[in-house]
Scaffold this active site. Structure first.
Site, mmCIF file in Angstrom:
data_model
loop_
_atom_site.group_PDB
_atom_site.id
_atom_site.type_symbol
_atom_site.label_atom_id
_atom_site.label_comp_id
_atom_site.label_asym_id
_atom_site.label_seq_id
_atom_site.Cartn_x
_atom_site.Cartn_y
_atom_site.Cartn_z
ATOM 1 N N LYS A 60 0.868 -1.193 0.000
ATOM 2 C CA LYS A 60 0.000 0.000 0.000
ATOM 3 C C LYS A 60 0.896 1.231 0.000
ATOM 4 O O LYS A 60 1.483 1.593 1.012
ATOM 5 C CB LYS A 60 -0.895 0.040 1.240
ATOM 6 C CG LYS A 60 -1.948 1.141 1.124
ATOM 7 C CD LYS A 60 -2.287 1.816 2.434
ATOM 8 C CE LYS A 60 -1.591 3.111 2.717
ATOM 9 N NZ LYS A 60 -1.753 4.227 1.779
ATOM 10 N N GLU A 95 9.698 2.182 11.060
ATOM 11 C CA GLU A 95 10.725 3.218 10.845
ATOM 12 C C GLU A 95 9.993 4.542 10.914
ATOM 13 O O GLU A 95 9.215 4.871 10.015
ATOM 14 C CB GLU A 95 11.367 3.070 9.453
ATOM 15 C CG GLU A 95 12.183 1.816 9.257
ATOM 16 C CD GLU A 95 13.449 1.785 10.074
ATOM 17 O OE1 GLU A 95 13.895 2.852 10.544
ATOM 18 O OE2 GLU A 95 13.990 0.691 10.266
ATOM 19 N N CYS A 123 13.251 11.866 6.821
ATOM 20 C CA CYS A 123 13.302 11.423 8.215
ATOM 21 C C CYS A 123 14.653 11.764 8.823
ATOM 22 O O CYS A 123 14.764 11.975 10.019
ATOM 23 C CB CYS A 123 13.027 9.937 8.303
ATOM 24 S SG CYS A 123 14.049 8.988 7.184
ATOM 25 N N GLU A 126 8.757 16.972 15.457
ATOM 26 C CA GLU A 126 9.108 16.819 14.042
ATOM 27 C C GLU A 126 8.199 17.729 13.206
ATOM 28 O O GLU A 126 6.986 17.524 13.154
ATOM 29 C CB GLU A 126 8.941 15.355 13.612
ATOM 30 C CG GLU A 126 9.522 15.105 12.232
ATOM 31 C CD GLU A 126 9.344 13.672 11.755
ATOM 32 O OE1 GLU A 126 8.267 13.094 11.975
ATOM 33 O OE2 GLU A 126 10.298 13.137 11.143
HETATM 34 P P1 NAP Z 1 2.200 8.742 7.687
HETATM 35 O O1 NAP Z 1 1.132 9.748 7.591
HETATM 36 O O2 NAP Z 1 2.415 8.060 8.984
HETATM 37 O O3 NAP Z 1 1.898 7.678 6.528
HETATM 38 C C1 NAP Z 1 2.750 6.592 6.253
HETATM 39 C C2 NAP Z 1 1.947 5.490 5.596
HETATM 40 O O4 NAP Z 1 1.059 4.920 6.573
HETATM 41 C C3 NAP Z 1 1.064 5.967 4.443
HETATM 42 O O5 NAP Z 1 1.005 4.979 3.438
HETATM 43 C C4 NAP Z 1 -0.290 6.122 5.134
HETATM 44 O O6 NAP Z 1 -1.380 6.066 4.237
HETATM 45 C C5 NAP Z 1 -0.267 4.924 6.068
HETATM 46 N N1 NAP Z 1 -1.203 4.994 7.202
HETATM 47 C C6 NAP Z 1 -1.735 6.092 7.771
HETATM 48 N N2 NAP Z 1 -2.542 5.728 8.803
HETATM 49 C C7 NAP Z 1 -2.524 4.380 8.869
HETATM 50 C C8 NAP Z 1 -3.148 3.413 9.708
HETATM 51 N N3 NAP Z 1 -3.963 3.763 10.698
HETATM 52 N N4 NAP Z 1 -2.907 2.108 9.495
HETATM 53 C C9 NAP Z 1 -2.063 1.714 8.508
HETATM 54 N N5 NAP Z 1 -1.454 2.581 7.668
HETATM 55 C C10 NAP Z 1 -1.663 3.903 7.850
HETATM 56 O O7 NAP Z 1 3.617 9.351 7.272
HETATM 57 P P2 NAP Z 1 3.966 10.253 6.008
HETATM 58 O O8 NAP Z 1 3.442 11.617 6.255
HETATM 59 O O9 NAP Z 1 3.598 9.542 4.766
HETATM 60 O O10 NAP Z 1 5.569 10.261 6.090
HETATM 61 C C11 NAP Z 1 6.268 11.135 6.900
HETATM 62 C C12 NAP Z 1 6.750 10.450 8.162
HETATM 63 O O11 NAP Z 1 7.520 9.308 7.835
HETATM 64 C C13 NAP Z 1 7.682 11.323 8.992
HETATM 65 O O12 NAP Z 1 7.368 11.177 10.350
HETATM 66 C C14 NAP Z 1 9.060 10.762 8.695
HETATM 67 O O13 NAP Z 1 10.031 10.996 9.694
HETATM 68 C C15 NAP Z 1 8.750 9.314 8.564
HETATM 69 N N6 NAP Z 1 9.798 8.633 7.813
HETATM 70 C C16 NAP Z 1 10.637 7.802 8.494
HETATM 71 C C17 NAP Z 1 11.669 7.156 7.826
HETATM 72 C C18 NAP Z 1 12.590 6.216 8.559
HETATM 73 O O14 NAP Z 1 13.209 5.406 7.905
HETATM 74 N N7 NAP Z 1 12.703 6.298 9.871
HETATM 75 C C19 NAP Z 1 11.840 7.364 6.456
HETATM 76 C C20 NAP Z 1 10.971 8.231 5.790
HETATM 77 C C21 NAP Z 1 9.937 8.851 6.479
HETATM 78 P P3 NAP Z 1 -1.927 7.417 3.536
HETATM 79 O O15 NAP Z 1 -0.822 7.949 2.709
HETATM 80 O O16 NAP Z 1 -3.064 6.906 2.738
HETATM 81 O O17 NAP Z 1 -2.313 8.334 4.648
#
Ligand code: NAP
Length: 498
Positions: A178, A253, A287, A388
């Protein structure tokens, strides 16, 4: 215009391109100028269930394909991504907004990872070790686990799927993927290329749709024993809770609040370049982005003045234009969140040195642009230094002595990346030892991981796993210990050799 044709896309389930059961769709648009990128199925539980059933069925055969053969599929995929690098890079500048050089780097990371993991097909090393008993042989082997639920964010829309799907496949698992709702076209291209590389039907499936519908169903599905998620801390907690009932393996992550320490003996020119690249590259939406600079009081004023000059000279614009330094942020909600932190910083008493504004002159008004923003006089406990923001906002914090700097760097809930600029080898080694982070850079910014070392963070950045390198295989395999007794007698460990 993106070079990829704008069109209506489908899910890929059991080797067939299909609409969502509901027939509903959603649009992907460019954060740079609002252009329509494509239309995608708004899937639900029924679609997830079909994809999981297909992946479960395909697992029965894929797990038996010799690992070197599974690796060959990844080699072909890596070559196809290489052949399509220009097109994927261009699409990324349009759908996600990164500037061209960084989008190319994102694609290159997937190429590197897929070649690297393809090679694992001929390694997947286990251990052999002598038995305590005569005429007995023993070893450990990695076993595939089953259907892997892969949930990815938008900020590395080609690289991150490769970090998860390549090791999952080489280890013999099947996948339901997904992608983020903001970057479905890139997720789609990723799967189309896997299909072209010869991944058998059902081994990789893609289901588009929202996190709450598709993601949550995947996390709760009884036939998905492993979930790998990269995303925000809040989503990580939700996923962990939803998966707890079935004691699933959950690989998380999550966020970061990464700092660069600039010591009084640092090469300031180098530090300046490292800070700008790490703080404002990808508009601060990595991130591992630097969002705090912890700088020795004796060089604070000089560094702050030069950072302001350089930040103000950065050109905002669409990622596909050659002279753009900073692209858009991902969407309107992100823009509002980033801007709200400018007010929070001011209210908490920090000094806004530059930026702090939505950029909307001329064509920029069509997209979501935020000026590179620098706060001075930031105290380590302020919200802008703790939370963040995930945008081009940087906080400058003063320190007096080295122990202070390390304490400030560590004084956050996250533990992803860290950095120190110093010419003193003793200081560098103390920092390597004492910085609480999964990654430490010496005389470089907080970004720039390579695929063959473990990637991930300590504390609330994750839950103890790592991607990349051989460490990634631990997420996607179970160890089995095998004992072969060829003595022809019943030999009892711990008893007959006492
Ligand atoms: P996000 O809002 O948490 O979304 C990540 C993924 O999870 C998306 O595919 C999202 O779907 C899905 N999702 C949302 N709610 C969910 C639920 N209840 N159950 C299952 N899946 C769900 O994060 P983002 O805004 O895309 O990315 C930014 C974040 O990622 C930042 O906090 C960043 O630090 C972190 N990040 C971490 C790393 C690492 O390696 N540590 C690397 C890159 C990014 P939708 O898109 O449909 O909402």
């Amino acid at each position: 215009m993106a070079t990829t044709e704008t069109r209506t896309h489908q899910n890929y389930i059991a080797g067939e391109w299909v609409d969502a059961a509901s027939g509903e769709t959603f649009d992907s648009t460019s954060p740079a100028d609002g252009e329509l990128i494509g239309t995608f199925p708004r899937s639900g539980a029924e679609d997830v269930d079909r994809a999981v059933a297909a992946a479960k069925e395909a697992f029965a055969e894929w797990r038996l394909v010799p690992a070197p053969k599974r690796g060959e599929v990844l080699f072909r995929f890596a070559q196809l991504v290489t052949d399509n690098k220009v097109e994927l890079t261009d699409l990324m500048t349009h759908e996600m907004g990164k500037v061209k050089a960084e989008a190319g780097g994102d694609v290159q990371e997937a190429i590197d990872m897929s070649f690297y993991m393809g090679g694992e097909g001929r390694r997947l090393f286990g251990q052999t070790t002598p038995s305590e008993l005569r005429d007995k042989f023993q070893m450990s082997v990695r076993m595939p686990i089953g259907v892997i639920g892969v949930i990815t964010p938008w900020n590395f829309p080609i690289a991150i799927p490769s970090w998860k799907i390549a090791p999952a496949l080489v280890a013999g698992n099947t996948v339901v993927f997904k992608p983020a709702s903001d970057t479905p076209a890139l997720g789609q291209r990723f799967v189309e290329l896997l299909d072209e590389a010869g991944v058998p039907k059902g081994v990789v499936n893609i289901v588009h749709g929202g996190g709450g519908a598709v993601g949550d169903r995947l996390v709760r599905h009884p036939d998905v024993p492993v979930i790998t998620l990269t995303g925000s801390r809040d989503t990580g907690v939700k996923v962990l809770e939803a998966a707890a009932d079935r004691l699933k393996h959950v690989h998380l992550e999550l966020g970061g609040k990464n700092a660069i320490i600039v010591m009084d003996d640092a090469d300031l020119d180098l530090a300046l370049d490292g800070i700008l690249w790490s703080a404002f590259g990808t508009s601060g939406q990595r991130c591992t982005a630097t969002s705090r600079v912890i700088v020795h009081e004796s060089v604070y004023d000089r560094l702050a003045a030069r950072l302001v000059d350089r930040a103000e000279a950065m050109r905002l614009g669409p990622g596909w234009e050659d002279d753009t330094d900073v692209g858009p942020v991902i969407n309107g909600a992100a823009l509002e969140k980033i801007h709200s932190y400018t007010q929070i910083g001011r209210d908490d008493g920090a000094t806004l040195l530059t930026g702090g504004e939505i950029a909307d002159e001329g064509d920029l008004a069509k997209g979501f642009y935020y000026r590179p923003t620098l706060f001075g006089d930031v105290e380590p406990g302020m919200r802008i230094a703790q939370e963040e923001i995930f945008g081009p906002t940087l906080s400058l914090i003063r320190f007096r002595d080295e122990a202070d700097a390390i304490r400030i760097s560590n004084g956050i809930r996250y533990g992803l990346s860290s950095s120190i600029f110093t010419r003193d080898v003793n200081r560098a080694f103390r920092a390597m030892r004492d910085l609480e982070a999964g990654i430490t850079y010496i005389n470089a910014g907080t970004i720039g991981a390579e695929v063959h070392l473990p990637f991930g963070g300590t504390k609330e950045t994750g839950n103890g796993h790592r991607e990349a390198g051989q460490a990634a295989l631990d997420v996607f395999t179970e160890w089995k210990s095998v004992y072969v007794d060829y003595s022809g007698t019943l030999q009892r460990a711990q008893i007959d050799n006492a």
